[in-house]
Design an enzyme around this catalytic site. Sequence first.
Site, short mmCIF file in Angstrom:
data_model
loop_
_atom_site.label_atom_id
_atom_site.label_comp_id
_atom_site.label_asym_id
_atom_site.label_seq_id
_atom_site.Cartn_x
_atom_site.Cartn_y
_atom_site.Cartn_z
CG HIS A 142 -0.41 0.38 2.50
ND1 HIS A 142 -0.06 -0.54 3.45
CD2 HIS A 142 -0.11 1.59 3.04
CE1 HIS A 142 0.42 0.08 4.52
NE2 HIS A 142 0.39 1.38 4.29
CG ASP A 171 0.02 -3.93 2.83
OD1 ASP A 171 0.39 -3.48 1.74
OD2 ASP A 171 -0.09 -3.25 3.86
CB SER A 206 3.08 1.97 6.13
OG SER A 206 1.86 2.13 6.79
#
Length: 277
Positions: A94, A141, A233
């Site tokens: 992402h 992910d 992230s």
Amino acid sequence: MTRLVLLLCWVATVTAFEPIQQRYHDNVGVPLAEAIRQAELSTDFDGSRIVGGSPAALGDYPYMGGLLMLLDDGRTSIGGSTLISNTKVLTAAHNLFDGFNRAREVTVVLGSVHIFSGGTRITSNVFELHSGFDIRTINNDIAIITISWVNYNNVIRNIALATGSNTYAGSWAWAAGFGKTSDLGSASPDLLHARLQVITNAACRDVFGSLFVIDSTLCVSGANRINTCIGDSGGPLVADNHLIGVTSFSSGRGCEANLPSGFARVSAFNSWIRARM
């Protein structure tokens, strides 16, 4: 009509559990990048946490890669990555496409505790997202970035990948990143780290539901307001000197809500990663 019913059922199922953060670059990465840039320029900033963490010393995480992402619209966003070989880094899918914004180029920052200054900086536009990545559920992910060859030294070195069936539930692991230090606080100019406890996927599903937490997900507890936070992230979660997770998602209620955070479980993707190394 059938499609509408299925969509409504999906929405109802999702909303019965904790929401996760969406639209990463607009809501997190872009504003955080500018905040961190300003923090690095400040001479009186006193950053002290991931969330409940502490500053990491140079060389503590030689596999840590800061990630600056140039988006298609020209904005800069921020995230993390992990060096797994002389030419490959792992990150969250992402980071490269959040459903609305796509990265056209990334700069991997190695050997630095600051993301906008110092270290070895390698630019790349060669990356591959996992074919099963689903932006709605954040399943699978994970992505791999190819960089030009980097030599190892005392502050830049790869890390081994987790293999096998160990779930690590109950184990303690270390996360590192350049993300926020609190939900409402300022950005830190420093690389931060925190010790987190891995929980079972069953416990994590009780919070987020089975759409978001699948077998290839790994979760940490987030207890005592110690957790990864927005901007972390794609960064590493490490136990026993092995990369066990890639930072993926947290609760839409924030990083300090005493709720779990989710990671891509590296052992579940070991074959996929090795086929690209």
